[in-house]
Design an enzyme around this catalytic site. Structure first.
Site, PDB file in Angstrom:
ATOM      1  N   THR A   1       0.835  -1.205   0.000  1.00  0.00           N
ATOM      2  CA  THR A   1       0.000   0.000   0.000  1.00  0.00           C
ATOM      3  C   THR A   1       0.871   1.257   0.000  1.00  0.00           C
ATOM      4  O   THR A   1       1.979   1.231   0.517  1.00  0.00           O
ATOM      5  CB  THR A   1      -0.879  -0.051   1.269  1.00  0.00           C
ATOM      6  OG1 THR A   1      -1.767  -1.152   1.124  1.00  0.00           O
ATOM      7  CG2 THR A   1      -1.661   1.215   1.505  1.00  0.00           C
TER       8      THR A   1
ATOM      9  N   ARG B   1     -14.512  -7.361  -0.321  1.00  0.00           N
ATOM     10  CA  ARG B   1     -13.829  -7.012   0.936  1.00  0.00           C
ATOM     11  C   ARG B   1     -13.209  -5.600   0.831  1.00  0.00           C
ATOM     12  O   ARG B   1     -12.577  -5.252  -0.142  1.00  0.00           O
ATOM     13  CB  ARG B   1     -12.738  -8.054   1.211  1.00  0.00           C
ATOM     14  CG  ARG B   1     -11.879  -7.754   2.446  1.00  0.00           C
ATOM     15  CD  ARG B   1     -10.553  -7.115   2.089  1.00  0.00           C
ATOM     16  NE  ARG B   1      -9.694  -6.955   3.268  1.00  0.00           N
ATOM     17  CZ  ARG B   1      -8.611  -6.187   3.276  1.00  0.00           C
ATOM     18  NH1 ARG B   1      -8.239  -5.548   2.195  1.00  0.00           N
ATOM     19  NH2 ARG B   1      -7.883  -6.056   4.378  1.00  0.00           N
TER      20      ARG B   1
ATOM     21  N   GLY C   1     -10.606  -3.043   3.028  1.00  0.00           N
ATOM     22  CA  GLY C   1      -9.680  -2.996   4.157  1.00  0.00           C
ATOM     23  C   GLY C   1      -9.768  -1.657   4.868  1.00  0.00           C
ATOM     24  O   GLY C   1     -10.790  -0.958   4.791  1.00  0.00           O
ATOM     25  N   ASP C   2      -8.690  -1.309   5.536  1.00  0.00           N
ATOM     26  CA  ASP C   2      -8.668  -0.062   6.307  1.00  0.00           C
ATOM     27  C   ASP C   2      -8.379   1.168   5.447  1.00  0.00           C
ATOM     28  O   ASP C   2      -8.735   2.282   5.821  1.00  0.00           O
ATOM     29  CB  ASP C   2      -7.598  -0.140   7.393  1.00  0.00           C
ATOM     30  CG  ASP C   2      -6.212  -0.374   6.790  1.00  0.00           C
ATOM     31  OD1 ASP C   2      -6.069  -1.285   5.938  1.00  0.00           O
ATOM     32  OD2 ASP C   2      -5.265   0.344   7.163  1.00  0.00           O
TER      33      ASP C   2
ATOM     34  N   THR D   1      -0.510   1.159   6.931  1.00  0.00           N
ATOM     35  CA  THR D   1      -0.366   0.014   6.027  1.00  0.00           C
ATOM     36  C   THR D   1      -0.220  -1.259   6.852  1.00  0.00           C
ATOM     37  O   THR D   1       0.491  -1.285   7.853  1.00  0.00           O
ATOM     38  CB  THR D   1       0.838   0.156   5.071  1.00  0.00           C
ATOM     39  OG1 THR D   1       0.933  -1.044   4.282  1.00  0.00           O
ATOM     40  CG2 THR D   1       2.145   0.376   5.804  1.00  0.00           C
ATOM     41  N   GLY D   2      -0.918  -2.302   6.444  1.00  0.00           N
ATOM     42  CA  GLY D   2      -0.845  -3.546   7.205  1.00  0.00           C
ATOM     43  C   GLY D   2      -2.119  -4.342   7.047  1.00  0.00           C
ATOM     44  O   GLY D   2      -2.894  -4.103   6.107  1.00  0.00           O
TER      45      GLY D   2
ATOM     46  N   GLY E   1      -5.472  -4.973   7.207  1.00  0.00           N
ATOM     47  CA  GLY E   1      -6.543  -4.011   7.358  1.00  0.00           C
ATOM     48  C   GLY E   1      -7.599  -4.328   8.405  1.00  0.00           C
ATOM     49  O   GLY E   1      -8.106  -3.429   9.074  1.00  0.00           O
TER      50      GLY E   1
HETATM   51  N1  ASP Z   1      -4.050  -2.202   4.611  1.00  0.00           N
HETATM   52  C1  ASP Z   1      -4.285  -2.763   3.314  1.00  0.00           C
HETATM   53  C2  ASP Z   1      -5.542  -3.597   3.358  1.00  0.00           C
HETATM   54  O1  ASP Z   1      -5.762  -4.292   4.321  1.00  0.00           O
HETATM   55  C3  ASP Z   1      -3.174  -3.641   2.819  1.00  0.00           C
HETATM   56  C4  ASP Z   1      -1.781  -3.138   3.038  1.00  0.00           C
HETATM   57  O2  ASP Z   1      -1.565  -2.115   3.661  1.00  0.00           O
HETATM   58  O3  ASP Z   1      -0.864  -3.807   2.537  1.00  0.00           O
HETATM   59  O4  ASP Z   1      -6.272  -3.595   2.394  1.00  0.00           O
END
Ligand code: ASP
Length: 338
Positions: free
Chosen positions: A204, A232, A234-235, A255-256, A258
């Site tokens: 991300t 789906r 995410g965050d 980022t992570g 979500g």
């Molecule tokens: N946070 C993003 C999600 O969950 C993915 C990512 O940050 O790599 O969609």
């Protein structure tokens, strides 16, 4: 003269927290502007990144910082800077956003993005869009031209079309690396989604900035998780989870994984601790990432900047593609020990 500036710049940069392991001291003086970017967090180690790949990432991150600095040093707004940075990173196949987005279970691309202006808490977000070349521009159009905060799917695309946001054919988002990641995951019979399957490097992109007028802004854009289904989200498109900016506290981009970031309302949690708990940017970010997220079993990180220009970028993964810039100095980092 130039050398002196660089030395002063590095002295200033050393006053900012640059990773989860470095301690933050208060800045000697408030910088004219401050900028931080990320290109995702994950299992990013020296052993799983070739020298050529590493060079490519570092150069691209440096270019992204340069784009932001050009805007901020000329007195442009934090909102403009974070937008331009995300557009540039979305156009790169290196990151899981825009051009380099991962594939859904069905082999499509569904992208999410959000942006927030710390001046007035105005915000815009799009989720589950397929055909918009730069999702962050659609999110910015929602912020500027809609009475709503979040639009999704075809509706978001119709809205973007009304505002002349560029669309592309599906094929534009095809990259061999992401396609193979999906095939691999499917061949394992996995019903599970994966954060950028390539060795679990999340990809991300995001940017946070403080401009010369003292305004903060944050932006985040993603293709989400490989093999995701059922629309789906995410965050990243969720204001308060993936993105938050408030001039009275800080700007944050996440980022992570979500699902954890949504449940913990990570970006707003950091701002809240500063607002209601009197914590510094570093204390708030460390508490959220190293205690709350860790306790829940979530992985990832954030980049943040406060109204004084302090920068903090805690993460609990092996690495995070990231960079920071203040007048006279710029630094790009990937691994945990940098
Ligand atoms: N946070 C993003 C999600 O969950 C993915 C990512 O940050 O790599 O969609």
């Amino acid at each position: 003269m130039k050398i002196n500036l660089i030395i002063v710049g590095f002295a200033l940069l050393s006053c900012f927290s640059v990773s989860s392991d470095h301690s933050e001291s208060d800045s000697v003086s408030k910088p004219d502007y401050a900028l931080a970017i990320h290109g995702g967090a994950g299992v990013i180690t020296r052993s799983n990144l070739s020298a050529a790949e590493e060079k490519n990432y570092r150069q691209t991150l440096d270019q992204a910082l340069g784009i932001g600095e050009e805007i901020l040093s000329e007195g442009g707004s934090a909102l403009e800077a974070v937008t331009a940075i995300c557009v540039f990173m979305e156009d790169s196949p290196l990151f899981n956003a825009g051009k380099g987005s991962v594939f859904t279970h069905e082999g499509t691309n569904e992208m999410d993005a959000s942006i927030m202006d710390g001046r007035d808490l105005n915000a815009g977000a799009v989720g589950g869009i397929h055909l918009i070349k730069n999702p962050i521009l659609a999110a910015k159009a929602v912020l500027e031209k809609s009475e709503h905060v979040m639009l999704t799917g075809k509706g978001a695309e119709d809205f973007a079309a009304l505002h002349d946001i560029e669309t592309v054919e599906n094929e534009y988002f095809y990259t061999e690396r992401r396609w193979q990641a999906l095939q691999k995951l499917k061949s394992e019979g996995s019903q599970k989604v994966q954060l950028d399957h390539d060795d679990r490097k999340h990809g991300t992109v995001g940017a946070v900035a403080l401009d010369r007028s003292g305004n903060l802004a944050a932006a985040t854009s993603t293709g989400g998780m490989t093999n995701k289904r059922y629309n789906r989200l995410g965050d990243s498109p969720i204001i308060g989870a993936g993105t938050y900016a408030d001039n009275s506290t800080c700007a944050v981009s996440s980022t992570g994984h979500g699902e954890y970031f949504i449940r913990l309302a990570i970006a707003h949690d950091i701002s809240s601790q500063m607002e209601h708990g009197g914590k510094t940017l570093k204390e708030a970010g460390d508490h959220t990432i190293h205690q709350k997220l860790k306790k829940m079993g979530g992985t990832g990180g954030i980049i943040s900047v406060d109204k004084e220009g302090n920068i903090h970028m805690p993460f609990n993964t092996e690495g995070m593609y990231r960079g920071i810039a203040i007048p006279g100095s710029r630094k790009v980092m990937i691994y945990k020990d940098e």
